[in-house]
Motif scaffolding. Structure first.
Motif, PDB file in Angstrom:
ATOM      1  N   CYS A  50      -7.395  16.745  40.260  1.00  0.00           N
ATOM      2  CA  CYS A  50      -8.291  15.600  40.158  1.00  0.00           C
ATOM      3  C   CYS A  50      -9.592  15.896  40.887  1.00  0.00           C
ATOM      4  O   CYS A  50      -9.569  16.372  42.016  1.00  0.00           O
ATOM      5  CB  CYS A  50      -7.642  14.365  40.762  1.00  0.00           C
ATOM      6  N   THR A  51     -10.688  15.614  40.219  1.00  0.00           N
ATOM      7  CA  THR A  51     -11.989  15.924  40.800  1.00  0.00           C
ATOM      8  C   THR A  51     -12.887  14.698  40.751  1.00  0.00           C
ATOM      9  O   THR A  51     -13.101  14.120  39.684  1.00  0.00           O
ATOM     10  CB  THR A  51     -12.675  17.070  40.030  1.00  0.00           C
ATOM     11  N   ARG A  52     -13.407  14.310  41.883  1.00  0.00           N
ATOM     12  CA  ARG A  52     -14.341  13.193  41.994  1.00  0.00           C
ATOM     13  C   ARG A  52     -15.745  13.725  41.750  1.00  0.00           C
ATOM     14  O   ARG A  52     -16.068  14.854  42.109  1.00  0.00           O
ATOM     15  CB  ARG A  52     -14.231  12.607  43.410  1.00  0.00           C
ATOM     16  N   ASP A  53     -16.611  12.928  41.107  1.00  0.00           N
ATOM     17  CA  ASP A  53     -18.015  13.267  40.834  1.00  0.00           C
ATOM     18  C   ASP A  53     -18.144  14.542  39.997  1.00  0.00           C
ATOM     19  O   ASP A  53     -19.071  15.324  40.179  1.00  0.00           O
ATOM     20  CB  ASP A  53     -18.801  13.404  42.144  1.00  0.00           C
ATOM     21  N   ARG A  57     -22.325  11.195  39.740  1.00  0.00           N
ATOM     22  CA  ARG A  57     -21.844  10.266  40.772  1.00  0.00           C
ATOM     23  C   ARG A  57     -20.967   9.173  40.144  1.00  0.00           C
ATOM     24  O   ARG A  57     -21.327   8.574  39.156  1.00  0.00           O
ATOM     25  CB  ARG A  57     -23.029   9.651  41.497  1.00  0.00           C
ATOM     26  N   SER A  59     -18.077   9.676  38.721  1.00  0.00           N
ATOM     27  CA  SER A  59     -17.271  10.192  37.607  1.00  0.00           C
ATOM     28  C   SER A  59     -15.980  10.806  38.140  1.00  0.00           C
ATOM     29  O   SER A  59     -15.836  11.057  39.331  1.00  0.00           O
ATOM     30  CB  SER A  59     -18.059  11.231  36.815  1.00  0.00           C
ATOM     31  N   TRP A  60     -15.039  11.042  37.207  1.00  0.00           N
ATOM     32  CA  TRP A  60     -13.765  11.646  37.540  1.00  0.00           C
ATOM     33  C   TRP A  60     -13.378  12.655  36.474  1.00  0.00           C
ATOM     34  O   TRP A  60     -13.722  12.483  35.302  1.00  0.00           O
ATOM     35  CB  TRP A  60     -12.653  10.594  37.598  1.00  0.00           C
ATOM     36  N   ASP A  84     -16.747   5.417  36.923  1.00  0.00           N
ATOM     37  CA  ASP A  84     -15.538   4.616  37.120  1.00  0.00           C
ATOM     38  C   ASP A  84     -15.757   3.119  36.950  1.00  0.00           C
ATOM     39  O   ASP A  84     -14.826   2.342  37.002  1.00  0.00           O
ATOM     40  CB  ASP A  84     -14.863   4.935  38.455  1.00  0.00           C
ATOM     41  N   VAL A 126      -9.566   3.005  42.461  1.00  0.00           N
ATOM     42  CA  VAL A 126      -9.803   4.012  43.498  1.00  0.00           C
ATOM     43  C   VAL A 126      -9.220   3.505  44.812  1.00  0.00           C
ATOM     44  O   VAL A 126      -9.346   2.330  45.149  1.00  0.00           O
ATOM     45  CB  VAL A 126     -11.316   4.288  43.650  1.00  0.00           C
ATOM     46  N   ALA A 131      -6.774   8.053  43.114  1.00  0.00           N
ATOM     47  CA  ALA A 131      -7.132   7.095  42.068  1.00  0.00           C
ATOM     48  C   ALA A 131      -6.010   6.990  41.052  1.00  0.00           C
ATOM     49  O   ALA A 131      -5.239   7.932  40.860  1.00  0.00           O
ATOM     50  CB  ALA A 131      -8.419   7.513  41.371  1.00  0.00           C
ATOM     51  N   CYS A 151      -3.606  10.180  40.632  1.00  0.00           N
ATOM     52  CA  CYS A 151      -4.125  11.330  41.381  1.00  0.00           C
ATOM     53  C   CYS A 151      -3.900  11.061  42.863  1.00  0.00           C
ATOM     54  O   CYS A 151      -4.435  10.106  43.399  1.00  0.00           O
ATOM     55  CB  CYS A 151      -5.619  11.508  41.120  1.00  0.00           C
TER      56      CYS A 151
END
Length: 162
Positions: A50-53, A57, A59-60, A84, A126, A131, A151
């Motif tokens: 899982c990756t944030r941004d 900005r 986003s996932w 999000d 989140v 999340a 995640c």
């Protein structure tokens, strides 16, 4: 001195048995209605996924691959959520069975997509631990998909895998 080592080793084993069960970095439960492979599927990722941004900005991105699960089961999932706070824009890609010859399902609703496919919504919850994504949609060929993707980013960090 030797007794102290034995006591410490025994205490270590006892405490290890009291730890909560390992939580994978990501897991999914989904249901398909229609198409050639309807049913309920579950999968877990053992690698951080899982990756944030990811694409901007807020986003996932989620990449879940499960090669240990059933051969005919859910083997791969990709989710991209550009923001999000926007419920009707996302990409969901699923592969069932063999990666190259299996069954693929996609929903693509992002505004900048050159080839939209299907329709649906995603809700993102989140938390400090990661999340949860709740996806509901229908593919271009009328397969209904309902998925919950969790995640566990805080657990991955504790395990040293994030």
């Amino acid at each position: 001195m030797r007794i102290h080592r034995v006591v410490r080793a025994t205490l270590g084993l006892l405490l290890a048995g009291c730890r909560p069960a390992h939580v994978p970095p990501a897991e999914v439960a989904l249901t398909l209605v229609g198409g050639s492979n309807p049913g309920r599927y579950e999968a877990r990722a053992e690698q951080p996924s899982c990756t944030r941004d990811l694409v901007g900005r807020g986003s996932w991105g989620v990449q879940l691959t499960d090669w240990k699960g059933p051969k005919a089961g859910l083997r791969s999932l990709q989710l991209v959520v550009p923001a999000d706070t926007v419920k009707d824009q996302f990409y969901l890609g699923l592969v069932f069975g063999d990666f190259f010859t299996g069954i693929a399902r996609e929903i693509e609703t992002r505004a900048d997509s050159p080839r939209p496919k299907g329709h649906g919504q995603v809700k993102v919850d989140v938390s400090p631990a990661g999340a949860t994504f709740r996806v509901r949609g229908v593919t271009q060929d009328s397969v209904a998909i309902q998925a919950t993707i969790a995640c566990h980013m805080e657990q991955a960090a504790k395990d040293g895998t994030r």
